[in-house]
Motif scaffolding. Structure first.
Motif, PDB file in Angstrom:
ATOM      1  N   GLU A  78       0.723  -1.147   0.079  1.00 36.04           N
ATOM      2  CA  GLU A  78      -0.090   0.101   0.017  1.00 36.04           C
ATOM      3  C   GLU A  78       0.896   1.374   0.085  1.00 36.04           C
ATOM      4  O   GLU A  78       0.406   2.281  -0.786  1.00 36.04           O
ATOM      5  CB  GLU A  78      -0.853   0.009   1.163  1.00 36.04           C
ATOM      6  CG  GLU A  78      -1.855   1.174   1.338  1.00 36.04           C
ATOM      7  CD  GLU A  78      -2.566   1.372   2.692  1.00 36.04           C
ATOM      8  OE1 GLU A  78      -3.444   2.523   2.738  1.00 36.04           O
ATOM      9  OE2 GLU A  78      -2.449   0.709   3.420  1.00 36.04           O
ATOM     10  N   ARG A  81       2.315   1.859  -3.360  1.00 31.43           N
ATOM     11  CA  ARG A  81       1.317   2.435  -4.548  1.00 31.43           C
ATOM     12  C   ARG A  81       1.202   3.934  -4.204  1.00 31.43           C
ATOM     13  O   ARG A  81       0.984   4.618  -5.027  1.00 31.43           O
ATOM     14  CB  ARG A  81      -0.149   1.463  -4.038  1.00 31.43           C
ATOM     15  CG  ARG A  81      -1.142   2.002  -5.068  1.00 31.43           C
ATOM     16  CD  ARG A  81      -2.449   1.170  -4.767  1.00 31.43           C
ATOM     17  NE  ARG A  81      -2.878   1.368  -3.495  1.00 31.43           N
ATOM     18  CZ  ARG A  81      -3.314   2.551  -2.883  1.00 31.43           C
ATOM     19  NH1 ARG A  81      -3.597   3.651  -3.422  1.00 31.43           N
ATOM     20  NH2 ARG A  81      -3.836   2.532  -1.541  1.00 31.43           N
ATOM     21  N   LEU A  82       0.793   4.162  -2.745  1.00 29.13           N
ATOM     22  CA  LEU A  82       0.835   5.622  -2.281  1.00 29.13           C
ATOM     23  C   LEU A  82       1.999   6.458  -2.933  1.00 29.13           C
ATOM     24  O   LEU A  82       1.724   7.609  -3.437  1.00 29.13           O
ATOM     25  CB  LEU A  82       0.435   5.886  -0.925  1.00 29.13           C
ATOM     26  CG  LEU A  82      -0.668   4.972  -0.337  1.00 29.13           C
ATOM     27  CD1 LEU A  82      -0.870   5.260   0.873  1.00 29.13           C
ATOM     28  CD2 LEU A  82      -2.130   6.061  -1.211  1.00 29.13           C
ATOM     29  N   ARG A  83       3.283   5.776  -2.855  1.00 29.80           N
ATOM     30  CA  ARG A  83       4.481   6.731  -3.057  1.00 29.80           C
ATOM     31  C   ARG A  83       4.367   6.704  -4.741  1.00 29.80           C
ATOM     32  O   ARG A  83       4.764   7.872  -5.209  1.00 29.80           O
ATOM     33  CB  ARG A  83       5.738   6.029  -2.782  1.00 29.80           C
ATOM     34  CG  ARG A  83       7.110   6.454  -3.021  1.00 29.80           C
ATOM     35  CD  ARG A  83       8.180   5.848  -2.906  1.00 29.80           C
ATOM     36  NE  ARG A  83       8.326   4.751  -3.988  1.00 29.80           N
ATOM     37  CZ  ARG A  83       8.509   4.920  -5.347  1.00 29.80           C
ATOM     38  NH1 ARG A  83       8.979   6.108  -5.669  1.00 29.80           N
ATOM     39  NH2 ARG A  83       8.563   3.907  -6.087  1.00 29.80           N
ATOM     40  N   HIS A  84       4.061   5.887  -5.478  1.00 26.43           N
ATOM     41  CA  HIS A  84       4.090   5.674  -6.826  1.00 26.43           C
ATOM     42  C   HIS A  84       3.044   6.647  -7.337  1.00 26.43           C
ATOM     43  O   HIS A  84       3.142   7.716  -8.212  1.00 26.43           O
ATOM     44  CB  HIS A  84       3.800   4.465  -7.319  1.00 26.43           C
ATOM     45  CG  HIS A  84       3.934   4.361  -8.937  1.00 26.43           C
ATOM     46  ND1 HIS A  84       2.854   4.382  -9.678  1.00 26.43           N
ATOM     47  CD2 HIS A  84       4.948   4.007  -9.711  1.00 26.43           C
ATOM     48  CE1 HIS A  84       3.222   4.542 -10.959  1.00 26.43           C
ATOM     49  NE2 HIS A  84       4.587   4.032 -10.937  1.00 26.43           N
ATOM     50  N   GLU A  85       1.933   6.906  -6.811  1.00 22.70           N
ATOM     51  CA  GLU A  85       0.915   7.837  -7.258  1.00 22.70           C
ATOM     52  C   GLU A  85       1.312   9.278  -7.084  1.00 22.70           C
ATOM     53  O   GLU A  85       1.010  10.054  -7.647  1.00 22.70           O
ATOM     54  CB  GLU A  85      -0.613   7.438  -6.413  1.00 22.70           C
ATOM     55  CG  GLU A  85      -1.271   6.277  -6.936  1.00 22.70           C
ATOM     56  CD  GLU A  85      -2.523   5.783  -6.121  1.00 22.70           C
ATOM     57  OE1 GLU A  85      -2.756   6.686  -5.169  1.00 22.70           O
ATOM     58  OE2 GLU A  85      -2.891   4.789  -6.051  1.00 22.70           O
ATOM     59  N   ALA A  86       1.799   9.267  -5.601  1.00 23.80           N
ATOM     60  CA  ALA A  86       2.434  10.688  -5.408  1.00 23.80           C
ATOM     61  C   ALA A  86       3.583  11.374  -6.183  1.00 23.80           C
ATOM     62  O   ALA A  86       3.452  12.463  -6.574  1.00 23.80           O
ATOM     63  CB  ALA A  86       2.665  10.744  -3.815  1.00 23.80           C
ATOM     64  N   HIS A  88       4.337  10.256  -9.604  1.00 27.82           N
ATOM     65  CA  HIS A  88       4.402   9.953 -10.959  1.00 27.82           C
ATOM     66  C   HIS A  88       2.910  10.423 -11.396  1.00 27.82           C
ATOM     67  O   HIS A  88       1.951  10.722 -11.001  1.00 27.82           O
ATOM     68  CB  HIS A  88       4.203   8.246 -11.155  1.00 27.82           C
ATOM     69  CG  HIS A  88       5.697   7.820 -11.016  1.00 27.82           C
ATOM     70  ND1 HIS A  88       5.926   7.130  -9.702  1.00 27.82           N
ATOM     71  CD2 HIS A  88       6.906   7.741 -11.704  1.00 27.82           C
ATOM     72  CE1 HIS A  88       7.319   6.761  -9.695  1.00 27.82           C
ATOM     73  NE2 HIS A  88       7.677   7.198 -10.889  1.00 27.82           N
TER      74      HIS A  88
END
Length: 88
Positions: A78, A81-86, A88
């Protein structure tokens, strides 16, 4: 208001006293070696600034500890996923 001392504390809080028309708290009996070490670490030069900086640091450190505890309790996938969304 009477003097108040917590059993395991080295700071004695006294009732406010007048200073030039202002009322404010005062810190009287402080552990001098702890004060000196806090001044060295915090870069402060007087009691009031040292006590205020130390209080702010304790509150800041609690927020950091709570955040780290929260992050450690999260699922690593999770978080990724949050790091990637923030970013990218």
């Amino acid at each position: 208001m009477a003097d108040c001392v917590e059993p395991a504390q080295s700071v004695v809080w006294r009732p406010p006293r007048s200073r030039g028309g202002r009322m404010g708290p005062s810190v009287e009996d402080v552990d001098e070696s702890a004060l000196n070490e806090a001044q060295r670490v915090l870069g402060t030069t007087n009691r009031r600034d040292t006590v205020n900086a130390a209080l702010r640091e304790v509150a800041r450190q609690k927020l950091v500890d709570d955040f780290l505890e929260f992050m450690a309790s999260r699922d690593p996938e999770e978080l990724e996923r949050l790091r990637h969304e923030a970013w990218h």
